[in-house]
Design a protein around this motif. Structure first.
Motif, mmCIF file in Angstrom:
data_model
loop_
_atom_site.group_PDB
_atom_site.id
_atom_site.type_symbol
_atom_site.label_atom_id
_atom_site.label_comp_id
_atom_site.label_asym_id
_atom_site.label_seq_id
_atom_site.Cartn_x
_atom_site.Cartn_y
_atom_site.Cartn_z
ATOM 1 N N UNK A 49 0.848 -1.191 0.000
ATOM 2 C CA UNK A 49 0.000 0.000 0.000
ATOM 3 C C UNK A 49 0.889 1.249 0.000
ATOM 4 N N UNK A 50 0.430 2.286 -0.646
ATOM 5 C CA UNK A 50 1.228 3.508 -0.721
ATOM 6 C C UNK A 50 1.140 4.298 0.581
ATOM 7 N N UNK A 51 2.094 5.169 0.767
ATOM 8 C CA UNK A 51 2.151 6.078 1.918
ATOM 9 C C UNK A 51 2.267 5.381 3.262
ATOM 10 N N UNK A 52 2.823 4.179 3.261
ATOM 11 C CA UNK A 52 3.032 3.439 4.499
ATOM 12 C C UNK A 52 4.507 3.059 4.565
ATOM 13 N N UNK A 53 5.103 3.241 5.729
ATOM 14 C CA UNK A 53 6.492 2.850 5.916
ATOM 15 C C UNK A 53 6.552 1.393 6.347
ATOM 16 N N UNK A 54 7.466 0.656 5.739
ATOM 17 C CA UNK A 54 7.686 -0.740 6.076
ATOM 18 C C UNK A 54 9.070 -0.872 6.696
ATOM 19 N N UNK A 55 9.109 -1.317 7.940
ATOM 20 C CA UNK A 55 10.357 -1.492 8.676
ATOM 21 C C UNK A 55 10.729 -2.964 8.702
ATOM 22 N N UNK A 56 12.023 -3.223 8.546
ATOM 23 C CA UNK A 56 12.563 -4.579 8.546
ATOM 24 C C UNK A 56 13.469 -4.734 9.760
ATOM 25 N N UNK A 57 13.149 -5.706 10.599
ATOM 26 C CA UNK A 57 13.966 -5.988 11.779
ATOM 27 C C UNK A 57 14.602 -7.362 11.641
ATOM 28 N N UNK A 58 15.922 -7.398 11.628
ATOM 29 C CA UNK A 58 16.663 -8.649 11.711
ATOM 30 C C UNK A 58 16.711 -9.004 13.193
ATOM 31 N N UNK A 59 15.816 -9.881 13.609
ATOM 32 C CA UNK A 59 15.696 -10.120 15.051
ATOM 33 C C UNK A 59 16.810 -10.970 15.621
ATOM 34 N N UNK A 60 17.639 -11.550 14.777
ATOM 35 C CA UNK A 60 18.824 -12.241 15.285
ATOM 36 C C UNK A 60 19.860 -11.209 15.736
ATOM 37 N N UNK A 61 20.083 -10.199 14.917
ATOM 38 C CA UNK A 61 21.052 -9.156 15.254
ATOM 39 C C UNK A 61 20.535 -8.196 16.320
ATOM 40 N N UNK A 62 19.234 -7.982 16.329
ATOM 41 C CA UNK A 62 18.664 -6.951 17.198
ATOM 42 C C UNK A 62 17.592 -7.534 18.121
ATOM 43 N N UNK A 63 17.986 -8.528 18.908
ATOM 44 C CA UNK A 63 17.060 -9.203 19.829
ATOM 45 C C UNK A 63 16.433 -8.239 20.835
ATOM 46 N N UNK A 64 17.210 -7.278 21.296
ATOM 47 C CA UNK A 64 16.694 -6.319 22.279
ATOM 48 C C UNK A 64 15.534 -5.532 21.708
ATOM 49 N N UNK A 65 15.664 -5.093 20.463
ATOM 50 C CA UNK A 65 14.587 -4.340 19.817
ATOM 51 C C UNK A 65 13.366 -5.236 19.646
ATOM 52 N N UNK A 66 13.575 -6.476 19.269
ATOM 53 C CA UNK A 66 12.467 -7.416 19.105
ATOM 54 C C UNK A 66 11.687 -7.582 20.408
ATOM 55 N N UNK A 67 12.407 -7.728 21.506
ATOM 56 C CA UNK A 67 11.745 -7.858 22.807
ATOM 57 C C UNK A 67 10.987 -6.608 23.192
ATOM 58 N N UNK A 68 11.566 -5.458 22.906
ATOM 59 C CA UNK A 68 10.905 -4.194 23.226
ATOM 60 C C UNK A 68 9.647 -3.988 22.386
ATOM 61 N N UNK A 69 9.667 -4.445 21.150
ATOM 62 C CA UNK A 69 8.474 -4.357 20.298
ATOM 63 C C UNK A 69 7.331 -5.136 20.941
ATOM 64 N N UNK A 70 7.622 -6.344 21.398
ATOM 65 C CA UNK A 70 6.588 -7.173 22.038
ATOM 66 C C UNK A 70 6.011 -6.469 23.256
ATOM 67 N N UNK A 71 6.885 -5.894 24.084
ATOM 68 C CA UNK A 71 6.421 -5.179 25.280
ATOM 69 C C UNK A 71 5.640 -3.920 24.927
ATOM 70 N N UNK A 72 6.233 -3.118 24.099
ATOM 71 C CA UNK A 72 5.662 -1.804 23.789
ATOM 72 C C UNK A 72 4.304 -1.905 23.104
ATOM 73 N N UNK A 73 4.179 -2.854 22.175
ATOM 74 C CA UNK A 73 2.940 -2.952 21.404
ATOM 75 C C UNK A 73 2.041 -4.088 21.882
#
Length: 109
Positions: A49-73
């Motif tokens: 869809x247009x006008x939407x940002x798509x973010x890519x998370x490599x959850x192996x490299x960035x496990x901390x961010x992956x965990x925070x996503x689960x908590x935050x959202x």
């Protein structure tokens, strides 16, 4: 597909903020998982869809961010996983074979 790499914790604040203007999508990808690779390939073959940002998370490299996503959202961590963020909240999440662009488009319409 124009992925925005999700590599910094403070990007989550920006994603939340931007989600009040337009839905934001996060794809959590495990580079060690064939199912995750299939989901990524499926997404990249479709027109997003247009006008939407798509973010890519490599959850192996960035496990901390992956965990925070689960908590935050307030979602259960899965891999692969797609989240649609709108007005600062996760309004949709799906994993594995359930990940497809048509479903994402329906959620952001």
């Amino acid at each position: 597909m124009n992925w925005i790499p999700l590599t910094e914790l403070d990007q989550l604040d920006n994603i939340s903020k931007k989600s009040f203007e337009a839905p934001q999508v996060i794809f959590k990808h495990s580079t060690r998982c064939s199912i995750s690779s299939m989901a990524l390939n499926r997404l990249e073959r479709e027109t997003p869809p247009s006008n939407i940002d798509f973010y890519y998370l490599d959850l192996i490299k960035f496990r901390t961010i992956s965990g925070l996503i689960a908590e935050r959202f307030n979602v259960y961590h899965e891999s692969p996983q797609i989240l649609v963020i709108k007005n600062g909240e996760c309004i949709y999440d799906e994993s594995h074979q359930g990940i497809n662009m048509n479903e994402i488009a329906e959620q952001v319409a």
